[in-house]
Motif scaffolding. Structure first.
Motif, PDB file in Angstrom:
ATOM      1  N   HIS A  56      29.579   8.625 -10.702  1.00  0.00           N
ATOM      2  CA  HIS A  56      28.272   8.872 -11.287  1.00  0.00           C
ATOM      3  C   HIS A  56      27.652   7.533 -11.648  1.00  0.00           C
ATOM      4  CE1 HIS A  56      29.029   8.219 -15.643  1.00  0.00           C
ATOM      5  NE2 HIS A  56      30.261   8.486 -15.290  1.00  0.00           N
ATOM      6  N   GLY A  57      26.384   7.502 -11.668  1.00  0.00           N
ATOM      7  CA  GLY A  57      25.665   6.275 -11.968  1.00  0.00           C
ATOM      8  C   GLY A  57      24.238   6.407 -11.513  1.00  0.00           C
ATOM      9  N   LYS A  58      23.551   5.291 -11.450  1.00  0.00           N
ATOM     10  CA  LYS A  58      22.165   5.294 -11.024  1.00  0.00           C
ATOM     11  C   LYS A  58      22.020   4.446  -9.773  1.00  0.00           C
ATOM     12  CE  LYS A  58      19.998   6.165 -15.412  1.00  0.00           C
ATOM     13  NZ  LYS A  58      18.880   5.881 -16.270  1.00  0.00           N
ATOM     14  N   LEU A  59      21.317   4.992  -8.819  1.00  0.00           N
ATOM     15  CA  LEU A  59      21.008   4.285  -7.582  1.00  0.00           C
ATOM     16  C   LEU A  59      19.544   4.502  -7.256  1.00  0.00           C
ATOM     17  CD1 LEU A  59      23.913   5.201  -5.121  1.00  0.00           C
ATOM     18  CD2 LEU A  59      23.412   2.963  -6.055  1.00  0.00           C
ATOM     19  N   VAL A  60      18.962   3.567  -6.561  1.00  0.00           N
ATOM     20  CA  VAL A  60      17.612   3.799  -6.067  1.00  0.00           C
ATOM     21  C   VAL A  60      17.697   4.890  -5.004  1.00  0.00           C
ATOM     22  CG1 VAL A  60      16.751   1.484  -6.602  1.00  0.00           C
ATOM     23  CG2 VAL A  60      17.807   1.923  -4.387  1.00  0.00           C
ATOM     24  N   PRO A  61      16.666   5.715  -4.880  1.00  0.00           N
ATOM     25  CA  PRO A  61      16.708   6.827  -3.925  1.00  0.00           C
ATOM     26  C   PRO A  61      17.056   6.407  -2.503  1.00  0.00           C
ATOM     27  CG  PRO A  61      14.781   7.013  -5.331  1.00  0.00           C
ATOM     28  CD  PRO A  61      15.425   5.693  -5.647  1.00  0.00           C
ATOM     29  N   LEU A  71      19.231   4.422  -1.489  1.00  0.00           N
ATOM     30  CA  LEU A  71      20.673   4.258  -1.305  1.00  0.00           C
ATOM     31  C   LEU A  71      21.461   5.517  -1.629  1.00  0.00           C
ATOM     32  CD1 LEU A  71      21.111   0.719  -2.918  1.00  0.00           C
ATOM     33  CD2 LEU A  71      20.853   1.286  -0.496  1.00  0.00           C
ATOM     34  N   LEU A  72      20.844   6.438  -2.346  1.00  0.00           N
ATOM     35  CA  LEU A  72      21.552   7.619  -2.818  1.00  0.00           C
ATOM     36  C   LEU A  72      22.054   8.494  -1.676  1.00  0.00           C
ATOM     37  CD1 LEU A  72      22.552   9.219  -5.214  1.00  0.00           C
ATOM     38  CD2 LEU A  72      20.290  10.264  -5.393  1.00  0.00           C
ATOM     39  N   ASP A  73      21.255   8.671  -0.634  1.00  0.00           N
ATOM     40  CA  ASP A  73      21.678   9.524   0.472  1.00  0.00           C
ATOM     41  C   ASP A  73      22.943   8.993   1.134  1.00  0.00           C
ATOM     42  OD1 ASP A  73      20.227   7.330   1.481  1.00  0.00           O
ATOM     43  OD2 ASP A  73      19.545   8.451   3.227  1.00  0.00           O
ATOM     44  N   ASP A  74      23.022   7.691   1.364  1.00  0.00           N
ATOM     45  CA  ASP A  74      24.224   7.122   1.978  1.00  0.00           C
ATOM     46  C   ASP A  74      25.436   7.259   1.070  1.00  0.00           C
ATOM     47  OD1 ASP A  74      23.021   6.374   4.384  1.00  0.00           O
ATOM     48  OD2 ASP A  74      22.411   4.413   3.604  1.00  0.00           O
ATOM     49  N   GLU A  75      25.248   7.116  -0.230  1.00  0.00           N
ATOM     50  CA  GLU A  75      26.355   7.273  -1.176  1.00  0.00           C
ATOM     51  C   GLU A  75      26.873   8.710  -1.174  1.00  0.00           C
ATOM     52  OE1 GLU A  75      29.165   5.775  -3.660  1.00  0.00           O
ATOM     53  OE2 GLU A  75      27.584   4.591  -2.747  1.00  0.00           O
ATOM     54  N   ILE A  76      25.963   9.664  -1.097  1.00  0.00           N
ATOM     55  CA  ILE A  76      26.352  11.079  -1.052  1.00  0.00           C
ATOM     56  C   ILE A  76      27.162  11.363   0.202  1.00  0.00           C
ATOM     57  CG2 ILE A  76      25.464  13.434  -0.745  1.00  0.00           C
ATOM     58  CD1 ILE A  76      23.127  12.580  -2.621  1.00  0.00           C
ATOM     59  N   VAL A  77      26.687  10.910   1.337  1.00  0.00           N
ATOM     60  CA  VAL A  77      27.378  11.155   2.601  1.00  0.00           C
ATOM     61  C   VAL A  77      28.740  10.466   2.608  1.00  0.00           C
ATOM     62  CG1 VAL A  77      27.297  10.766   5.100  1.00  0.00           C
ATOM     63  CG2 VAL A  77      25.252  11.578   3.889  1.00  0.00           C
ATOM     64  N   THR A  78      28.792   9.221   2.135  1.00  0.00           N
ATOM     65  CA  THR A  78      30.066   8.497   2.072  1.00  0.00           C
ATOM     66  C   THR A  78      31.062   9.228   1.172  1.00  0.00           C
ATOM     67  OG1 THR A  78      28.963   6.383   2.467  1.00  0.00           O
ATOM     68  CG2 THR A  78      31.144   6.298   1.444  1.00  0.00           C
ATOM     69  N   GLY A  79      30.610   9.647   0.000  1.00  0.00           N
ATOM     70  CA  GLY A  79      31.489  10.366  -0.918  1.00  0.00           C
ATOM     71  C   GLY A  79      31.964  11.686  -0.353  1.00  0.00           C
TER      72      GLY A  79
END
Length: 176
Positions: free
Chosen positions: A2-7, A9-17
């Motif tokens: 959990h944390g804060k990301l700019v939108p 980058l968020l999509d790539d973080e979701i897919v990676t996770g």
């Protein structure tokens, strides 16, 4: 995580996770920036929460990715929180993460009737858990090749690991 990301980058973080967790089932809250995140993730990853939406006359059904808690007058957030409260009080969900327990404890109804963390606080864990429960309760029609029994078994395994404190390496700081 959990944390804060700019939108952006968020999509790539979701897919990676999601891929890290063996093709995890993903439900994205699509309030505000979530609309763009859902649009980007659905092009990169298939195992997403999708629900059927009926028009007001019941004549057509469309698929909607993600879930919302802000629709005026829908009562969605209130229902989510009530269901979560019921499940916790009935012992159907056990929360072991101390940080999440503290966020649940502080979450409240404000004088204006809103449900949220105190001013300056965060309710991301509470809303995330409530959203996951809603997806479980209402069974997504899904877009990927997921079998509901496999999802439930994966969820049981995740909670077993939490109970035994076998946390994934990147969650270690959340335990402290």
């Amino acid at each position: 995580w959990h944390g804060k990301l700019v939108p952006e980058l968020l999509d790539d973080e979701i897919v990676t996770g999601a891929r890290y967790y063996n093709g995890a089932f993903v439900g994205i809250e699509k309030n505000s920036i979530g609309y763009g995140v859902v649009a980007s993730v659905k092009d990169k990853y298939q195992n997403l929460y999708v629900r059927e939406v009926h028009d007001k006359l019941g004549n057509s059904i469309t698929k909607e990715y993600g879930w919302r808690t802000t629709a005026k007058g829908s009562g969605a957030k209130k229902k989510m929180i009530q269901d979560l409260s019921d499940y916790i009080n009935q012992g159907l969900i056990q929360v072991n993460h101390l940080g999440s327990m503290e966020k649940l404890r502080r979450f409240k109804r404000h004088p204006d009737g809103s449900l949220a963390a105190p001013s300056g606080g965060f309710d991301d864990c509470v809303i995330g858990l409530a959203g996951a429960l809603q997806m479980h309760m209402h069974e997504s029609i899904g877009t990927g090749n997921i079998f509901r029994n496999e999802l439930r078994e994966g969820t049981k395994e995740y909670f077993r690991l939490l109970k035994e404190e076998q946390w994934p390496e990147h969650d270690q700081e959340d335990r402290e």
